[in-house]
Write a protein that holds these residues in place. Sequence first.
Motif, PDB file in Angstrom:
ATOM      1  N   ILE A 280      13.424   7.009   0.048  1.00 21.92           N
ATOM      2  CA  ILE A 280      12.973   6.253  -1.122  1.00 21.92           C
ATOM      3  C   ILE A 280      12.279   7.179  -2.116  1.00 21.92           C
ATOM      4  N   VAL A 281      11.360   7.998  -1.619  1.00 25.22           N
ATOM      5  CA  VAL A 281      10.642   8.918  -2.503  1.00 25.22           C
ATOM      6  C   VAL A 281      11.608   9.897  -3.149  1.00 25.22           C
ATOM      7  N   ALA A 282      12.583  10.392  -2.394  1.00 18.33           N
ATOM      8  CA  ALA A 282      13.574  11.319  -2.956  1.00 18.33           C
ATOM      9  C   ALA A 282      14.304  10.689  -4.127  1.00 18.33           C
ATOM     10  N   SER A 283      14.714   9.438  -3.967  1.00 18.39           N
ATOM     11  CA  SER A 283      15.433   8.765  -5.057  1.00 18.39           C
ATOM     12  C   SER A 283      14.535   8.556  -6.266  1.00 18.39           C
ATOM     13  N   LEU A 284      13.258   8.235  -6.037  1.00 14.65           N
ATOM     14  CA  LEU A 284      12.324   8.036  -7.140  1.00 14.65           C
ATOM     15  C   LEU A 284      11.994   9.346  -7.858  1.00 14.65           C
ATOM     16  N   LEU A 285      12.143  10.461  -7.153  1.00 12.93           N
ATOM     17  CA  LEU A 285      11.980  11.778  -7.775  1.00 12.93           C
ATOM     18  C   LEU A 285      13.297  12.271  -8.390  1.00 12.93           C
ATOM     19  N   ASN A 286      14.291  11.398  -8.327  1.00 15.29           N
ATOM     20  CA  ASN A 286      15.621  11.692  -8.898  1.00 15.29           C
ATOM     21  C   ASN A 286      16.299  12.882  -8.219  1.00 15.29           C
ATOM     22  N   LYS A 287      16.098  12.997  -6.916  1.00 17.76           N
ATOM     23  CA  LYS A 287      16.740  14.046  -6.137  1.00 17.76           C
ATOM     24  C   LYS A 287      17.858  13.437  -5.293  1.00 17.76           C
ATOM     25  N   PRO A 288      18.982  14.126  -5.138  1.00 14.12           N
ATOM     26  CA  PRO A 288      20.020  13.616  -4.246  1.00 14.12           C
ATOM     27  C   PRO A 288      19.523  13.639  -2.808  1.00 14.12           C
ATOM     28  N   VAL A 289      19.932  12.647  -2.034  1.00 13.76           N
ATOM     29  CA  VAL A 289      19.420  12.548  -0.665  1.00 13.76           C
ATOM     30  C   VAL A 289      20.504  12.011   0.259  1.00 13.76           C
ATOM     31  N   ILE A 290      20.474  12.496   1.481  1.00 15.48           N
ATOM     32  CA  ILE A 290      21.353  12.035   2.557  1.00 15.48           C
ATOM     33  C   ILE A 290      20.473  11.389   3.612  1.00 15.48           C
ATOM     34  N   CYS A 291      20.701  10.120   3.892  1.00 14.58           N
ATOM     35  CA  CYS A 291      19.987   9.436   4.970  1.00 14.58           C
ATOM     36  C   CYS A 291      20.650   9.738   6.311  1.00 14.58           C
ATOM     37  N   VAL A 292      19.840   9.905   7.342  1.00 15.54           N
ATOM     38  CA  VAL A 292      20.333  10.076   8.706  1.00 15.54           C
ATOM     39  C   VAL A 292      20.248   8.713   9.393  1.00 15.54           C
ATOM     40  N   GLU A 293      21.366   8.211   9.861  1.00 21.67           N
ATOM     41  CA  GLU A 293      21.440   6.835  10.358  1.00 21.67           C
ATOM     42  C   GLU A 293      20.866   6.701  11.770  1.00 21.67           C
ATOM     43  N   ILE A 294      19.596   7.034  11.927  1.00 24.87           N
ATOM     44  CA  ILE A 294      18.997   6.886  13.253  1.00 24.87           C
ATOM     45  C   ILE A 294      18.686   5.427  13.561  1.00 24.87           C
ATOM     46  N   LYS A 306      23.106   2.845  -3.924  1.00 26.30           N
ATOM     47  CA  LYS A 306      24.427   3.333  -3.528  1.00 26.30           C
ATOM     48  C   LYS A 306      24.615   4.829  -3.786  1.00 26.30           C
ATOM     49  N   GLU A 307      23.748   5.434  -4.573  1.00 32.00           N
ATOM     50  CA  GLU A 307      23.835   6.873  -4.805  1.00 32.00           C
ATOM     51  C   GLU A 307      23.350   7.688  -3.607  1.00 32.00           C
ATOM     52  N   ILE A 308      22.608   7.046  -2.696  1.00 28.92           N
ATOM     53  CA  ILE A 308      22.139   7.726  -1.493  1.00 28.92           C
ATOM     54  C   ILE A 308      23.284   7.809  -0.489  1.00 28.92           C
ATOM     55  N   LYS A 309      23.513   8.995   0.051  1.00 32.50           N
ATOM     56  CA  LYS A 309      24.579   9.208   1.014  1.00 32.50           C
ATOM     57  C   LYS A 309      24.080   8.941   2.433  1.00 32.50           C
ATOM     58  N   LEU A 310      25.029   8.753   3.368  1.00 33.41           N
ATOM     59  CA  LEU A 310      24.669   8.411   4.746  1.00 33.41           C
ATOM     60  C   LEU A 310      25.380   9.336   5.725  1.00 33.41           C
ATOM     61  N   TRP A 311      24.588  10.011   6.558  1.00 27.43           N
ATOM     62  CA  TRP A 311      25.143  10.769   7.686  1.00 27.43           C
ATOM     63  C   TRP A 311      25.199   9.807   8.861  1.00 27.43           C
ATOM     64  N   LYS A 312      26.395   9.356   9.186  1.00 25.91           N
ATOM     65  CA  LYS A 312      26.590   8.281  10.152  1.00 25.91           C
ATOM     66  C   LYS A 312      26.617   8.807  11.586  1.00 25.91           C
ATOM     67  N   LYS A 313      26.288   7.897  12.497  1.00 23.38           N
ATOM     68  CA  LYS A 313      26.501   8.187  13.906  1.00 23.38           C
ATOM     69  C   LYS A 313      27.997   8.403  14.134  1.00 23.38           C
ATOM     70  N   PRO A 314      28.388   9.301  15.023  1.00 24.18           N
ATOM     71  CA  PRO A 314      27.589  10.053  16.009  1.00 24.18           C
ATOM     72  C   PRO A 314      27.087  11.398  15.502  1.00 24.18           C
ATOM     73  N   PHE A 315      26.892  11.568  14.185  1.00 21.13           N
ATOM     74  CA  PHE A 315      26.257  12.742  13.596  1.00 21.13           C
ATOM     75  C   PHE A 315      27.089  14.022  13.782  1.00 21.13           C
ATOM     76  N   ASP A 316      28.303  13.956  13.283  1.00 19.64           N
ATOM     77  CA  ASP A 316      29.176  15.122  13.321  1.00 19.64           C
ATOM     78  C   ASP A 316      28.631  16.203  12.373  1.00 19.64           C
ATOM     79  N   VAL A 317      28.521  17.434  12.848  1.00 17.35           N
ATOM     80  CA  VAL A 317      27.933  18.523  12.065  1.00 17.35           C
ATOM     81  C   VAL A 317      28.770  18.818  10.822  1.00 17.35           C
TER      82      VAL A 317
END
Length: 359
Positions: A280-294, A306-317
């Motif tokens: 949330i803070v990253a988006s408010l600072l206008n920085k691109p961010v990838i969420c880790v789907e823990i 929707k501009e926030i990206k998602l690293w989905k399970k099972p977390f492929d490198v």
Amino acid sequence: MTKLTIRGAYGETNFGDDLLMCVFENYFLTEFDDLQLNFVGENSNYVDLLLTKGKYMQSSFVADWEIYGGGTQFFAFQSKNETSLKQKVLFAINNPKAIKERIKKILVKDKYDEAKVAFLGFGIGPFYENYEAILHAKEKTSKANFVGVRDEVSYSYCTEWNIPAILGADVVFSSYFNKPDILKSTHSSGKIKIGIIVRDWDWEKSGNSYINNLLEFYKNYSDAEFQFIVFAPSRDKEWIAKLKNENVLLWDPQKYSIKSFLDELNKFDGFISARYHGAIVASLLNKPVICVEIEPKLRILTEQVKEIKLWKKPFDVKDLADLVNQLDFNVDYTDSLNERKANADYMLLEFKKIFHEIG
């Protein structure tokens, strides 16, 4: 003079929850007159450094309103029958406030019914078919004078339970968060600088599995400069141990104010975040961010913004490397954040109406 107690996971050296506390204080001081504020969380010796007029953990404070301020108030990651002794011990270690509250309710009369109650910008679930946890959440929210949730999933629970609720947003999205000016960083190395916001995750295996894969990515990806960020040093002990030889940015409220720590975060070009408020803070600072789907709330956030990206399970490198390669350093969050802000402000101002109506 009206007395308000605002409850949350405050004072636990978690930057996200401490930020929530300060946003709530700003909201109440801005929108209300003649209030006494008492914030309740973990016993701590630093919270008074963050508050301006509110008090913290006043033992003799008798509230007219009990406000449950943000965070995920009700959840369960396994059904009761699947909860191991190890997980119960981990819960007790990581949630001493919750254990103290349970003991207190056994020893003394629960004062929940003695004050008016509101839930503001909070999350519900997941429950994973833990019906005891579901019944507890339903009972507590059904008694409230006002319920404002932060996301559509939480709202759907209230709808299913026939509990009137306002669909709002996390209050950090609101007008009452004083964010710093956007800073575009430049680095002598010529590489982008990515902050990796981590957290321990002992609730279930599929979320916890991100740790080793993230470390593998960190060791092998060479097209960016990385720095790890720990929002909750006293909670994220597994990560602290793993990062003992790394350059780490730690939330230390004895060293930083909310503003100065935000200024530190503002120096990064982008983020990978396993923490909800980190994203949330990253988006408010206008920085691109990838969420880790823990956990589900990070996925839900990517559906809201929707501009926030998602690293989905099972977390492929490789997937994470691809996501980092695709980061848009000119990302425009305007429409998404305006919607989140409008929802958060609407929820908070609706509570203000109810507050004045019922006194």
